[in-house]
Design an enzyme around this catalytic site. Sequence first.
Site, short mmCIF file in Angstrom:
data_model
loop_
_atom_site.label_atom_id
_atom_site.label_comp_id
_atom_site.label_asym_id
_atom_site.label_seq_id
_atom_site.Cartn_x
_atom_site.Cartn_y
_atom_site.Cartn_z
N CYS A 193 35.89 -20.33 77.20
CA CYS A 193 36.98 -21.04 77.87
C CYS A 193 36.55 -21.33 79.30
O CYS A 193 35.50 -20.88 79.75
CB CYS A 193 38.23 -20.16 77.89
SG CYS A 193 38.72 -19.58 76.28
N ARG B 209 33.94 -26.62 78.22
CA ARG B 209 33.93 -25.22 77.77
C ARG B 209 35.07 -24.93 76.79
O ARG B 209 35.12 -23.88 76.17
CB ARG B 209 34.05 -24.27 78.96
CG ARG B 209 32.91 -24.37 79.97
CD ARG B 209 33.13 -23.42 81.12
NE ARG B 209 33.13 -22.06 80.66
CZ ARG B 209 32.02 -21.32 80.50
NH1 ARG B 209 30.85 -21.84 80.76
NH2 ARG B 209 32.09 -20.09 80.06
N TRP C 83 39.38 -22.44 74.53
CA TRP C 83 38.66 -22.67 73.26
C TRP C 83 39.00 -21.43 72.44
O TRP C 83 38.37 -20.39 72.60
CB TRP C 83 37.18 -22.80 73.49
CG TRP C 83 36.40 -23.12 72.25
CD1 TRP C 83 35.76 -22.23 71.42
CD2 TRP C 83 36.17 -24.40 71.67
NE1 TRP C 83 35.16 -22.88 70.39
CE2 TRP C 83 35.40 -24.22 70.52
CE3 TRP C 83 36.53 -25.68 72.02
CZ2 TRP C 83 34.99 -25.27 69.71
CZ3 TRP C 83 36.12 -26.74 71.22
CH2 TRP C 83 35.36 -26.53 70.08
N ASN D 142 38.38 -15.46 80.10
CA ASN D 142 37.38 -16.07 79.19
C ASN D 142 36.60 -14.91 78.62
O ASN D 142 36.02 -14.11 79.36
CB ASN D 142 36.46 -17.01 79.96
CG ASN D 142 35.28 -17.45 79.08
OD1 ASN D 142 35.44 -17.57 77.87
ND2 ASN D 142 34.10 -17.62 79.67
N GLY D 143 36.58 -14.77 77.30
CA GLY D 143 35.80 -13.70 76.67
C GLY D 143 36.52 -13.21 75.42
O GLY D 143 37.45 -13.84 74.92
N GLU E 56 15.79 -28.30 58.11
CA GLU E 56 16.54 -28.44 59.35
C GLU E 56 15.66 -29.03 60.44
O GLU E 56 16.10 -29.90 61.21
CB GLU E 56 17.12 -27.09 59.78
CG GLU E 56 17.83 -27.07 61.10
CD GLU E 56 19.01 -28.04 61.21
OE1 GLU E 56 19.47 -28.55 60.16
OE2 GLU E 56 19.44 -28.33 62.33
N LYS F 172 16.62 -32.42 62.44
CA LYS F 172 16.70 -32.48 63.91
C LYS F 172 15.82 -33.60 64.44
O LYS F 172 16.23 -34.39 65.28
CB LYS F 172 16.26 -31.14 64.51
CG LYS F 172 17.30 -30.08 64.45
CD LYS F 172 18.36 -30.23 65.52
CE LYS F 172 19.78 -30.52 65.09
NZ LYS F 172 20.29 -30.35 63.81
N GLU G 184 17.20 -37.16 63.44
CA GLU G 184 18.51 -37.60 63.94
C GLU G 184 18.52 -37.84 65.44
O GLU G 184 19.36 -38.58 65.93
CB GLU G 184 19.61 -36.62 63.55
CG GLU G 184 19.58 -35.27 64.23
CD GLU G 184 20.81 -34.44 63.90
OE1 GLU G 184 21.93 -34.99 63.83
OE2 GLU G 184 20.66 -33.24 63.67
N HIS H 221 3.23 -32.42 43.60
CA HIS H 221 4.06 -33.23 42.69
C HIS H 221 4.45 -34.56 43.32
O HIS H 221 5.37 -35.22 42.86
CB HIS H 221 5.31 -32.42 42.31
CG HIS H 221 4.98 -31.11 41.67
ND1 HIS H 221 4.59 -31.00 40.36
CD2 HIS H 221 4.89 -29.87 42.22
CE1 HIS H 221 4.32 -29.72 40.10
NE2 HIS H 221 4.50 -29.02 41.21
N LYS I 19 29.81 -36.62 66.10
CA LYS I 19 29.74 -35.16 66.09
C LYS I 19 30.44 -34.59 64.87
O LYS I 19 30.06 -33.56 64.35
CB LYS I 19 30.40 -34.60 67.37
CG LYS I 19 30.30 -33.07 67.50
CD LYS I 19 28.87 -32.61 67.56
CE LYS I 19 28.74 -31.10 67.52
NZ LYS I 19 27.33 -30.67 67.28
C1 AGP Z 1 23.70 -31.85 62.53
O1 AGP Z 1 22.78 -31.93 63.61
C2 AGP Z 1 24.41 -33.15 62.29
N1 AGP Z 1 25.08 -33.54 63.49
C3 AGP Z 1 25.23 -33.15 61.02
O2 AGP Z 1 24.32 -33.06 59.95
C4 AGP Z 1 26.28 -32.03 60.85
O3 AGP Z 1 25.61 -30.80 60.66
C5 AGP Z 1 27.13 -32.33 59.61
O4 AGP Z 1 27.81 -33.53 59.85
C6 AGP Z 1 28.12 -31.22 59.27
O5 AGP Z 1 29.04 -31.07 60.32
P1 AGP Z 1 30.06 -29.85 60.25
O6 AGP Z 1 29.26 -28.59 60.37
O7 AGP Z 1 30.97 -30.05 61.41
O8 AGP Z 1 30.78 -29.90 58.93
#
Ligand code: AGP
Length: 608
Positions: free
Chosen positions: A2, A27, A74, A100-101, A481, A485, A488, A504, A603
């Site tokens: 927070c 935050r 938060w 905050n904590g 992953e 990263k 994206e 394969h 996001k």
């Molecule tokens: C991750 O870097 C991406 N922004 C995206 O794949 C994300 O993980 C995915 O949309 C799932 O989001 P969520 O965890 O909020 O469900």
Amino acid sequence: MCGIVGYIGNKNSTPILLEGLKKLEYRGYDSAGLAILSDGEISIVRRKGHLEELERAVKESNPEGWVGIGHTRWATHGRPSEMNAHPHIDCTGRIALVHNGIIENFFGLREELESRGHTFHSETDTEVLVHLIEENYRGDLAEAARQSLKRVEGSFAIVVICKDEPDVVVAARKDSPLVVGLGKGEYFVASDIPAILGHTRDVLILKDGEIAKVNQDGVKITTLGNQPVDREVFRVKWGAEAAEKGGYEDFMLKEIFEQPVAIRETLRGRIGADCRISLDEVALTEEEIKNLKKVFMVACGTSYHAGLMGKRIIEKWARLPVETDISSEFRYQDPLVDSDTLVIAITQSGETADTLAGIREAKRKGARVMAITNVVGSSVTREADGVFYTHAGPEIGVAATKTLVAQMAALYVLALYLARARETLSLEEMEKIVAEVLRLPELTEKVLSNHAEIEGCARKYHARSNFLFLGRGMGLPVALEGALKLKEISYIHAEGCPAGEMKHGPIALIDGDVPVVVVATRGQVHEKVTSNIQEVRARGATVITVANEGDEEIAKLADHVFCVPETSEFLSPILAVIPLQLFAYYVAKLRGCNVDQPRNLAKSVTVE
Ligand code: AGP
């Protein structure tokens, strides 16, 4: 996580506090509030929702005063609501506090305080603090706070005021940040520098276990043990925008470096060195756990990769069959789930449409549903039967980083919780695992300290157009992953695939222009991964590996090694993923990409 602020000086505190909260909205922003002290009375204004709601309310009531505190929340305990918003006040209305904590022992403290007649008005852990201070108040607010904080287990940064001491603001911290800004005849308290940068660049940074009494004469810092502290003034050289990012160039980089805290805060209060695993919020009885026949993990993107790691961990420790599926597939495949299935939705935002649809389908089929999420009060929390909150704090960068490691920390705790209920781990095995899990924050700090080497490697390969990421076993989700990263945020074509699949098809991709990143941390299939490295090298590939410190065999074979500390195989992913996050970040920066807001991405994907 927070944001808290305080002010004492010769101006009306209300606009100064609101401005400070606005700078701290990154935050937390599910609710906010102010307490303004004037003419011996404390006016409280609190609102659910973003800061604009509070601003609208303040415009109506227009509280004025030279002393005040504020909070942007938060939520970690208690859903976002006006009742749970800070500041909180004591029974007499004399003392107001923001925090905050996480107070780990708040439940016992609340019972104790209620038994002595205190009336609580919120569901928060924070409220116990203001009632403790009320009990300890004998005319000295700083001393009352000091005595009260000695009873507290957990993390805190607090600012507290009292109408009987209208010219004093008290601040204290342990494991949550707090700074005091030094103005001309005025003082500012805040979680973070951005909140006060508009007024002063001279700050005193409080350290853990310290308490500051602030009045017109200045700032007096002591330890909670009442030892005087002489703190040097720190002069901030950052600009306002950089300050919001804590001096980091981007939120993504700041959040990568916040990962040790994200892990520590997610583990806090849930796993103890004595193997105590507490997960009350999951609402699964031992009987129900014993009767489970299967677990289904449902998620998208990075959270799906957490689910792939979780599958292996729960199968290994709790001996429960686990399927992990991408939400958009699960929801339409008539999944074989029933009342003996636990479906775990992993979603940091708690708003991903396909994941929400997936758990509705699971509930329709009678399954128990649990969510692992980072956002209190998000949609998934209203659909699930139980919620396991990660405490990574708001993640501003679109690319998930600290929320991933927090999800993995949560999965470790969950797997241990299931294993203990099903008695599938001996006490000795449990103790060994718990000891290693509790070391993870320190080990992730160590991995992060190699950032310069990773940046150097990124300089060599940032212009390449294709990358291949390989892994086996626990290394496979890490490879997937790492590829996600990179693609994206740098828009490079990066493909993750099982190292055993090379023959394969994917091996046809290999030539001198395609760097191959191999997750080669020690484990059951380490020598198989080693031969995969030889395979790709023989075809002219440049090999970048993530490997354990001291692994000479891999060091001989690879062109670059990102070293991570030794841990057991099942804990290695949380360390191995970090160099790949940093590699992706530095490559994207070198390509001039906007790492916090990559093109075409949101996001939270709230539509199909
Ligand atoms: C991750 O870097 C991406 N922004 C995206 O794949 C994300 O993980 C995915 O949309 C799932 O989001 P969520 O965890 O909020 O469900």
